[in-house]
Design a protein around this motif. Structure first.
Motif, short mmCIF file in Angstrom:
data_model
loop_
_atom_site.label_atom_id
_atom_site.label_comp_id
_atom_site.label_asym_id
_atom_site.label_seq_id
_atom_site.Cartn_x
_atom_site.Cartn_y
_atom_site.Cartn_z
N ILE A 1 29.01 -27.96 28.90
CA ILE A 1 27.86 -27.26 28.38
C ILE A 1 27.60 -27.62 26.89
CG2 ILE A 1 27.28 -24.68 28.05
CD1 ILE A 1 29.08 -23.85 30.13
N THR A 2 26.34 -27.75 26.60
CA THR A 2 25.96 -28.22 25.12
C THR A 2 25.28 -27.13 24.39
OG1 THR A 2 23.93 -29.49 25.98
CG2 THR A 2 26.11 -30.54 25.88
N SER A 3 24.47 -26.22 25.21
CA SER A 3 23.57 -25.20 24.49
C SER A 3 24.53 -24.21 23.94
CB SER A 3 22.79 -24.45 25.49
OG SER A 3 23.29 -23.59 26.30
N PHE A 4 24.01 -23.55 22.76
CA PHE A 4 24.62 -22.49 22.20
C PHE A 4 24.98 -21.27 22.91
CE2 PHE A 4 24.90 -18.57 19.62
CZ PHE A 4 25.60 -19.01 18.27
N ASP A 5 23.66 -20.84 23.87
CA ASP A 5 23.80 -19.71 24.59
C ASP A 5 24.94 -20.10 25.60
OD1 ASP A 5 21.93 -18.39 23.01
OD2 ASP A 5 20.20 -19.13 24.03
N ARG A 7 27.61 -21.82 25.70
CA ARG A 7 28.81 -22.00 25.21
C ARG A 7 29.43 -20.38 24.70
NH1 ARG A 7 28.77 -26.49 20.64
NH2 ARG A 7 26.51 -26.03 20.81
N PHE A 8 28.34 -19.59 24.14
CA PHE A 8 28.84 -18.35 23.65
C PHE A 8 29.00 -17.46 25.21
CE2 PHE A 8 27.46 -13.82 23.32
CZ PHE A 8 28.31 -13.58 22.22
N GLU A 9 28.19 -17.64 26.28
CA GLU A 9 28.55 -16.97 27.53
C GLU A 9 29.81 -17.29 27.92
OE1 GLU A 9 27.68 -14.59 30.80
OE2 GLU A 9 26.71 -14.69 29.08
N LEU A 10 29.80 -18.46 28.15
CA LEU A 10 31.45 -18.97 28.82
C LEU A 10 32.50 -18.87 27.80
CD1 LEU A 10 32.59 -20.50 31.29
CD2 LEU A 10 32.24 -22.74 30.03
N LEU A 11 32.64 -18.98 26.54
CA LEU A 11 33.70 -18.84 25.76
C LEU A 11 33.99 -17.66 25.02
CD1 LEU A 11 33.59 -22.44 24.11
CD2 LEU A 11 34.97 -22.04 26.21
N ILE A 12 33.03 -16.90 24.77
CA ILE A 12 32.94 -15.71 24.09
C ILE A 12 32.70 -14.34 24.83
CG2 ILE A 12 32.51 -14.30 22.39
CD1 ILE A 12 31.98 -17.02 20.52
N ARG A 13 31.38 -14.20 25.46
CA ARG A 13 31.34 -12.96 25.98
C ARG A 13 31.90 -12.83 27.38
NH1 ARG A 13 28.26 -10.09 29.52
NH2 ARG A 13 27.87 -11.80 30.95
N LYS A 14 32.08 -13.73 28.20
CA LYS A 14 32.85 -13.48 29.55
C LYS A 14 34.28 -13.19 29.20
CE LYS A 14 30.09 -16.01 32.98
NZ LYS A 14 29.89 -16.78 34.11
N ILE A 44 23.30 -16.05 15.54
CA ILE A 44 24.75 -15.48 15.31
C ILE A 44 24.68 -14.10 15.11
CG2 ILE A 44 26.40 -15.85 13.67
CD1 ILE A 44 25.74 -18.67 13.45
N ALA A 45 23.90 -13.56 14.42
CA ALA A 45 23.83 -12.05 14.24
C ALA A 45 23.55 -11.37 15.51
CB ALA A 45 22.76 -11.88 13.30
N ARG A 46 22.94 -11.79 16.13
CA ARG A 46 22.78 -11.21 17.55
C ARG A 46 24.05 -11.11 18.42
NH1 ARG A 46 17.87 -14.25 17.40
NH2 ARG A 46 16.21 -12.67 16.80
N CYS A 47 24.79 -12.47 18.50
CA CYS A 47 26.05 -12.71 19.00
C CYS A 47 27.11 -11.83 18.35
CB CYS A 47 26.34 -14.20 18.72
SG CYS A 47 25.22 -15.31 19.79
#
Length: 266
Positions: A1-5, A7-14, A44-47
């Protein structure tokens, strides 16, 4: 996964969502300094807001200039508490920093001016840091430099205050007679142009100087860069045997993004 969204979904949100059923015993504190300087600060602020929504056991502390777009993201959620750092009394912290610098760096020229410098800083660590570094660049006449800094201090607007300090640094590097003005202008111009592509070494910056300005040697140019170090971050790539690194191994960037704003506007 290369997109920021992605990676955020897989590594942080879930993982955060999965943790809600078994909260960790201790609160986690995440600190993001200078959010406004991040490459994609709004995303990043939204994340960060989304992380705070999913994981109430995380306390997120983010510092930033008061920019409307970033402020609106945080204000959209009631779980965010905003604080104006200018309302905090930082005198004690600033004084400890100043006293440490006097003792560690042997800046005796600052003794007796502690209260005046802290008053002049008005809570701005950056202003005090650059004032100290400017005095430190002086091989002689440090007391005179302190007096110049205090004479030219501005009150109130933080940006104007920093811009006045940046101008003092450039004028000092340009020499009392202004003999180095053109080369200083060329140097800060190159710093602004290359700021988005990464740091260049002193020798690379010297090579980019217009031929009409390249009248001195690389060593002389390096010495001029050292006069500008109050507003620069100088990173040596290597220092074999403890010897001073060569100019091609010292990489240069602005110490703070507000200096680039100053260059662009002034």
């Amino acid at each position: 996964i290369t997109s920021f969204d992605g990676r955020f979904e897989l590594l942080i949100r879930k993982p955060l969502v999965a943790c809600t059923s078994s909260l960790p015993p201790n609160r986690c504190i995440l600190v993001i300094d200078a959010l406004d300087e991040c490459e994609d600060s709004l995303r990043i602020a939204r994340c960060l807001v989304e992380m705070a929504e999913h994981a109430h056991w995380i306390t997120i502390i983010a510092t930033s200039r008061d920019l409307p777009d970033i402020r609106s993201i945080f204000e959209s959620k009631q779980l965010v508490e905003q604080r104006d750092l200018y309302d905090d009394d930082a005198r004690e912290d600033l004084l400890l920093y100043l006293q440490d610098r006097i003792e560690i760096d042997g800046l005796d020229g600052l003794r007796g001016f502690e209260d005046e410098l802290i008053d002049a800083a008005e809570g701005l660590f950056l202003w005090l840091h650059i004032a100290i570094e400017l005095v430190a660049t002086c091989k002689w006449g440090r007391v005179e430099m302190v007096e110049i800094v205090l004479e030219r201090r501005l009150s109130g607007d933080a940006e104007a205050k920093m811009f006045a300090m940046y101008l003092a640094v450039l004028e000092h590097a340009a020499g009392k007679a202004g003999q180095y003005t053109n080369i200083v202008r060329a140097f800060v111009g190159m710093l602004l142009v290359t700021s988005g592509t990464g740091s260049l070494s002193i020798s690379e910056l010297f090579a980019f100087l217009p031929q009409t300005l390249r009248k001195g040697t690389l060593s002389e140019f390096s010495a001029l860069v050292m006069e500008l170090r109050p507003v620069l971050s100088l990173t040596p790539a290597g220092n074999p045997g403890g010897t001073p690194p060569a100019p091609n191994l010292v990489f240069v960037r602005a110490y703070h993004i507000s200096f680039l704003d100053f260059i662009a506007r002034k």
